[in-house]
Write a protein that holds these residues in place. Structure first.
Motif, PDB file in Angstrom:
ATOM      1  N   ALA A 187       0.830  -1.205   0.000  1.00 59.20           N
ATOM      2  CA  ALA A 187       0.000   0.000   0.000  1.00 59.20           C
ATOM      3  C   ALA A 187       0.866   1.257   0.000  1.00 59.20           C
ATOM      4  O   ALA A 187       0.536   2.258  -0.637  1.00 59.20           O
ATOM      5  CB  ALA A 187      -0.933  -0.003   1.212  1.00 59.20           C
ATOM      6  N   HIS A 188       1.992   1.210   0.707  1.00 54.34           N
ATOM      7  CA  HIS A 188       2.928   2.344   0.724  1.00 54.34           C
ATOM      8  C   HIS A 188       3.767   2.352  -0.548  1.00 54.34           C
ATOM      9  O   HIS A 188       4.000   3.405  -1.153  1.00 54.34           O
ATOM     10  CB  HIS A 188       3.825   2.249   1.958  1.00 54.34           C
ATOM     11  N   ALA A 189       4.192   1.170  -0.959  1.00 58.39           N
ATOM     12  CA  ALA A 189       5.095   1.071  -2.112  1.00 58.39           C
ATOM     13  C   ALA A 189       4.460   1.620  -3.376  1.00 58.39           C
ATOM     14  O   ALA A 189       5.157   2.196  -4.220  1.00 58.39           O
ATOM     15  CB  ALA A 189       5.514  -0.384  -2.324  1.00 58.39           C
ATOM     16  N   TYR A 190       3.143   1.450  -3.523  1.00 54.42           N
ATOM     17  CA  TYR A 190       2.502   1.859  -4.772  1.00 54.42           C
ATOM     18  C   TYR A 190       2.705   3.341  -5.050  1.00 54.42           C
ATOM     19  O   TYR A 190       2.848   3.752  -6.193  1.00 54.42           O
ATOM     20  CB  TYR A 190       1.005   1.536  -4.730  1.00 54.42           C
ATOM     21  N   PHE A 191       2.763   4.162  -4.003  1.00 51.58           N
ATOM     22  CA  PHE A 191       2.848   5.612  -4.171  1.00 51.58           C
ATOM     23  C   PHE A 191       4.242   6.172  -3.920  1.00 51.58           C
ATOM     24  O   PHE A 191       4.468   7.366  -4.107  1.00 51.58           O
ATOM     25  CB  PHE A 191       1.862   6.300  -3.216  1.00 51.58           C
ATOM     26  N   ASP A 192       5.151   5.341  -3.476  1.00 47.25           N
ATOM     27  CA  ASP A 192       6.491   5.788  -3.081  1.00 47.25           C
ATOM     28  C   ASP A 192       7.318   6.144  -4.326  1.00 47.25           C
ATOM     29  O   ASP A 192       7.506   5.314  -5.213  1.00 47.25           O
ATOM     30  CB  ASP A 192       7.163   4.667  -2.292  1.00 47.25           C
ATOM     31  N   THR A 193       7.815   7.370  -4.369  1.00 44.21           N
ATOM     32  CA  THR A 193       8.634   7.788  -5.512  1.00 44.21           C
ATOM     33  C   THR A 193       9.834   6.873  -5.704  1.00 44.21           C
ATOM     34  O   THR A 193      10.222   6.545  -6.830  1.00 44.21           O
ATOM     35  CB  THR A 193       9.114   9.239  -5.318  1.00 44.21           C
ATOM     36  N   ARG A 194      10.425   6.432  -4.607  1.00 40.27           N
ATOM     37  CA  ARG A 194      11.642   5.607  -4.691  1.00 40.27           C
ATOM     38  C   ARG A 194      11.384   4.272  -5.377  1.00 40.27           C
ATOM     39  O   ARG A 194      12.287   3.727  -6.026  1.00 40.27           O
ATOM     40  CB  ARG A 194      12.199   5.384  -3.284  1.00 40.27           C
ATOM     41  N   THR A 195      10.164   3.744  -5.240  1.00 37.38           N
ATOM     42  CA  THR A 195       9.860   2.466  -5.895  1.00 37.38           C
ATOM     43  C   THR A 195       9.543   2.644  -7.372  1.00 37.38           C
ATOM     44  O   THR A 195       9.380   1.657  -8.098  1.00 37.38           O
ATOM     45  CB  THR A 195       8.655   1.782  -5.224  1.00 37.38           C
ATOM     46  N   ARG A 196       9.446   3.898  -7.819  1.00 40.87           N
ATOM     47  CA  ARG A 196       9.095   4.178  -9.211  1.00 40.87           C
ATOM     48  C   ARG A 196      10.270   4.715 -10.027  1.00 40.87           C
ATOM     49  O   ARG A 196      10.182   4.785 -11.256  1.00 40.87           O
ATOM     50  CB  ARG A 196       7.962   5.209  -9.251  1.00 40.87           C
ATOM     51  N   LEU A 197      11.352   5.105  -9.369  1.00 38.48           N
ATOM     52  CA  LEU A 197      12.471   5.708 -10.095  1.00 38.48           C
ATOM     53  C   LEU A 197      13.035   4.774 -11.155  1.00 38.48           C
ATOM     54  O   LEU A 197      13.480   5.214 -12.221  1.00 38.48           O
ATOM     55  CB  LEU A 197      13.572   6.124  -9.117  1.00 38.48           C
ATOM     56  N   TRP A 198      13.022   3.472 -10.883  1.00 43.56           N
ATOM     57  CA  TRP A 198      13.585   2.538 -11.866  1.00 43.56           C
ATOM     58  C   TRP A 198      12.778   2.536 -13.164  1.00 43.56           C
ATOM     59  O   TRP A 198      13.330   2.265 -14.232  1.00 43.56           O
ATOM     60  CB  TRP A 198      13.679   1.129 -11.280  1.00 43.56           C
ATOM     61  N   GLU A 199      11.472   2.830 -13.071  1.00 43.53           N
ATOM     62  CA  GLU A 199      10.662   2.883 -14.285  1.00 43.53           C
ATOM     63  C   GLU A 199      11.093   4.053 -15.166  1.00 43.53           C
ATOM     64  O   GLU A 199      11.148   3.938 -16.395  1.00 43.53           O
ATOM     65  CB  GLU A 199       9.186   2.990 -13.928  1.00 43.53           C
ATOM     66  N   PHE A 200      11.382   5.183 -14.541  1.00 51.49           N
ATOM     67  CA  PHE A 200      11.912   6.320 -15.300  1.00 51.49           C
ATOM     68  C   PHE A 200      13.314   5.994 -15.826  1.00 51.49           C
ATOM     69  O   PHE A 200      13.658   6.348 -16.963  1.00 51.49           O
ATOM     70  CB  PHE A 200      11.964   7.562 -14.416  1.00 51.49           C
ATOM     71  N   ALA A 201      14.120   5.336 -14.993  1.00 51.46           N
ATOM     72  CA  ALA A 201      15.470   4.963 -15.435  1.00 51.46           C
ATOM     73  C   ALA A 201      15.403   4.008 -16.623  1.00 51.46           C
ATOM     74  O   ALA A 201      16.253   4.065 -17.528  1.00 51.46           O
ATOM     75  CB  ALA A 201      16.241   4.326 -14.276  1.00 51.46           C
ATOM     76  N   PHE A 202      14.396   3.152 -16.652  1.00 52.76           N
ATOM     77  CA  PHE A 202      14.193   2.261 -17.800  1.00 52.76           C
ATOM     78  C   PHE A 202      14.009   3.088 -19.068  1.00 52.76           C
ATOM     79  O   PHE A 202      14.577   2.767 -20.127  1.00 52.76           O
ATOM     80  CB  PHE A 202      12.965   1.374 -17.547  1.00 52.76           C
ATOM     81  N   GLY A 203      13.215   4.154 -18.980  1.00 53.74           N
ATOM     82  CA  GLY A 203      13.020   5.020 -20.145  1.00 53.74           C
ATOM     83  C   GLY A 203      14.302   5.691 -20.582  1.00 53.74           C
ATOM     84  O   GLY A 203      14.567   5.846 -21.784  1.00 53.74           O
ATOM     85  N   THR A 204      15.128   6.106 -19.609  1.00 51.54           N
ATOM     86  CA  THR A 204      16.412   6.722 -19.944  1.00 51.54           C
ATOM     87  C   THR A 204      17.344   5.718 -20.611  1.00 51.54           C
ATOM     88  O   THR A 204      18.015   6.024 -21.613  1.00 51.54           O
ATOM     89  CB  THR A 204      17.073   7.288 -18.676  1.00 51.54           C
TER      90      THR A 204
END
Length: 657
Positions: A187-204
């Motif tokens: 529930a916390h992880a879904y909104f946590d910026t830190r758990t999403r940074l890798w998705e942006f890094a994937f785009g980079t």
């Protein structure tokens, strides 16, 4: 790319409206944002141009904020018309977090269930979580590119190699953290910026690899269709509720990457023919506005209609209204500002546009909150005259007439109505166990206390801290609260989970060690709707040992519990409605079921305030112009304080003090 954006937003909207599922469309959005941002910065550095971070940030938020301001103001207007007053405070608070790009952290802190089937209980601003994450990344990513440029220059390395190292590290670390946090606290992880940074890094990383990933034409057509099929099906195939955003989020990212790698195939059978279709591209142009509008339209419709889901016709209407609002926002707000020469002239003018957007959204939020605060203060100032609360149930009482305009607490100001533990326990009283200490609170009047009391158990025990605190101040007592949610007090027994049993054993030992003058806990458990009130298991056995150690034990009867919020019942149906004045015997036994506890601990004392919560036949939602309940089963702090006179009388009768 615009066609892919349109597809992603249509997936998000349709999955939200009809399927109550998460589609993975947001993850596609995140990938596209990072991909395009990274291409821009890589080209700038390799062309020898400065990054000019300030100008970039001004340009980005000048583009994003106008639509945000319009949607926030529009949602506030709709909320004022269609949403119950009890929801206003939360909506206004989340308007601030949405405007200032920290909505995701608010939702993470509250462990909001993003997958809840009933969207009518959600905030109309909840969807701003992904925009908040993107806004934070739009600030962070340019800084990381600037860092990579400095390292490349200082170390005399190729810029692309340094970018690969920097964002490859972000990808690995963030993905590992995402997998771990998703497993332990989704529930916390879904909104946590830190758990999403890798998705942006994937785009980079995709932007870096693109020049080297040249698929043969024979593979590009099937790759595109495989990617599109995976994008569309992921929300149904994957266990999104149990596994996102951990490594499973690779599914929509890899799928979108396949579509991007397929590119312009030149084939009449290529997926690019679909994604380049004119209407889809035009929808991609307004995909941002459509994402902004679809969620508040859905949530406010559900609240207005009193439903938890929509059918095909209602859903189609929501889509059409969202499309109309998105088109108008894009046509008359976004596009004119983007093409306005004055706004593009320099960064100062861009900052002015940003400031105007913030003010336009912030002014109604601040003004509305201020007016609600003033009204709440006015009501509270006259409470002694207008709001007798529990005193109205005294036989023969004569007081003010029932008046909905005078009800306390004001439903727009409920933040302080849930009884909280006292300040954290001092070192002197802090339990050695972290499990017990996490719910330990302490209140002490000035000087050495004359009496020491421990209130122990779940929230139904904790709520009696409200009148007890007033007594402690009056009589110079110390009160310690030992609280664990949904865990009533007693030695291990049926109906409790292992951590609750462990907490109870620790609480029991702590009470024996502390030897307070008295312990207070709830001794029965009411059940909504069927009148099956039962004794708390294991309480008698625990009380017997505590009393043998020289401490008095007082147990209090549980209050009625209902299947819906009583405040919302009054808002929707009025105070006199039968559903807001339910039969007493539907929720409580005719007599309090203390007998099993009394048999195990004959010296235990009991308190029963039911006659000052309910009438002889019914349990009203409002008594003496005061809301009795905060929600479906907890007494409001305002009402608890009006119970003080009877609570005090019964307490002294029980303890003999």
């Amino acid at each position: 790319m615009q066609g892919l954006r349109a597809l992603a937003v249509l997936m998000v909207a349709s999955y939200h409206i009809w399927f109550n599922r998460v589609s993975g469309g947001v993850d596609v959005f995140l990938l596209i944002s990072a991909f395009l941002l990274s291409l821009s910065f890589i080209r700038k550095v390799e062309a020898g141009r400065g990054l000019d971070l300030l100008r970039y940030w001004v340009h980005v938020f000048k583009r994003l904020l106008p639509a945000v301001a319009v949607v926030i103001v529009g949602t506030l207007v709709a909320s004022a018309v269609f949403v119950p007053r009890s929801r206003w405070s939360e909506i206004l608070s989340q308007a601030w977090s949405s405007l200032l790009y920290f909505q995701n952290w608010v939702l993470a802190a509250n462990s909001v269930d993003y997958y809840a089937a009933d969207h009518s209980v959600a905030s109309p601003f909840q969807h701003f979580w992904s925009l908040s994450v993107q806004g934070q990344v739009f600030i962070l990513w340019p800084l990381l590119f600037a860092l990579a440029a400095l390292i490349a220059r200082a170390a005399k390395r190729r810029f692309r190699a340094v970018v690969l190292a920097v964002f490859g590290t972000v990808f690995v670390v963030s993905l590992a953290f995402s997998v771990s946090e998703t497993y332990t606290n989704q529930a916390h992880a879904y909104f946590d910026t830190r758990t999403r940074l890798w998705e942006f890094a994937f785009g980079t990383l995709l932007a870096l690899a693109l020049p080297y990933l040249k698929l043969p034409r024979g593979l590009r057509v099937p790759a595109g269709w495989v990617g599109l099929a995976a994008i569309l099906s992921g929300g149904f195939i994957l266990d999104v509720q149990g596994q996102f955003p951990g490594f499973v989020a690779l599914w929509p990212l890899v799928a979108a990457a396949l579509v991007i790698l397929a590119g312009q195939t030149g084939s009449r059978w290529g997926v690019d023919r679909v994604l380049s279709w004119g209407p889809l591209v035009r929808m991609g142009d307004m995909s941002y506005a459509l994402y902004l509008w679809h969620w508040p339209v859905l949530v406010i419709y559900l609240i207005w209609r009193g439903r938890d889901a929509v059918g095909p016709v209602g859903g189609a209407g929501i889509i059409l209204l969202s499309l109309a609002l998105a088109w108008a926002t894009t046509r008359f707000i976004e596009q004119p500002l983007r093409s306005l020469p004055w706004a593009e002239k320099n960064s100062r003018n861009g900052v002015i546009v940003i400031a105007v957007c913030v003010v336009l959204a912030a002014a109604p939020v601040f003004g509305w909150q201020y007016s609600l605060k003033q009204r709440a203060e006015t009501l509270a100032a006259n409470a002694d005259v207008n709001n007798p609360g529990a005193a109205a149930l005294i036989p023969g009482f004569s007081g003010p007439a029932d008046d909905p305009d005078l009800y306390l607490p004001d439903v727009t100001n409920l933040e302080t109505e849930a009884v909280q533990p006292g300040p954290a326990c001092s070192d002197e009283n802090r339990p050695a166990s972290d499990l017990l200490a996490s719910g330990c609170g302490e209140f002490r009047a000035a000087g050495e206390p004359d009496k020491r009391i421990i209130i122990v158990g779940d929230s139904h025990s904790l709520q009696w801290f409200a009148p007890m605190q007033d007594m402690a101040q009056k009589y110079n007592w110390q009160v310690i609260t030992l609280f664990k949610g949904a865990c009533n007090f007693g030695l291990p027994g049926e109906g409790r989970w292992p951590e609750c049993d462990e907490w109870n054993l620790l609480a029991h030992d702590f009470i024996l060690e502390q030897q307070p003058d008295a312990v207070l806990t709830v001794g029965t458990a009411a059940t909504p709707g069927n009148g099956e009130e039962t004794a708390v298991p294991g309480l008698g056995e625990a009380a017997e040992q505590i009393m043998a150690n020289g401490t008095q034990v007082v147990t209090i009867r549980d209050n009625p519990r209902f299947s819906e919020s009583m405040i919302e019942c009054v808002e929707e149906n009025g105070n006199q409605a039968p559903e807001c004045n339910q039969a007493r015997l539907d929720h409580l036994n005719a007599e309090a079921p203390f007998e099993p506890v009394l048999q195990s601990a004959p010296g235990i004392q009991v308190m029963d305030l039911t006659d000052y919560i309910c009438g002889a036949e019914t349990c009203p939602a409002v008594v003496g112009n005061v809301y009795v309940y905060l929600d479906s089963n907890h007494l409001s702090k305002s009402y608890l304080q009006t119970l003080g006179f009877e609570f005090e009388r019964q307490w002294f009768e029980a303890t003999g003090w």
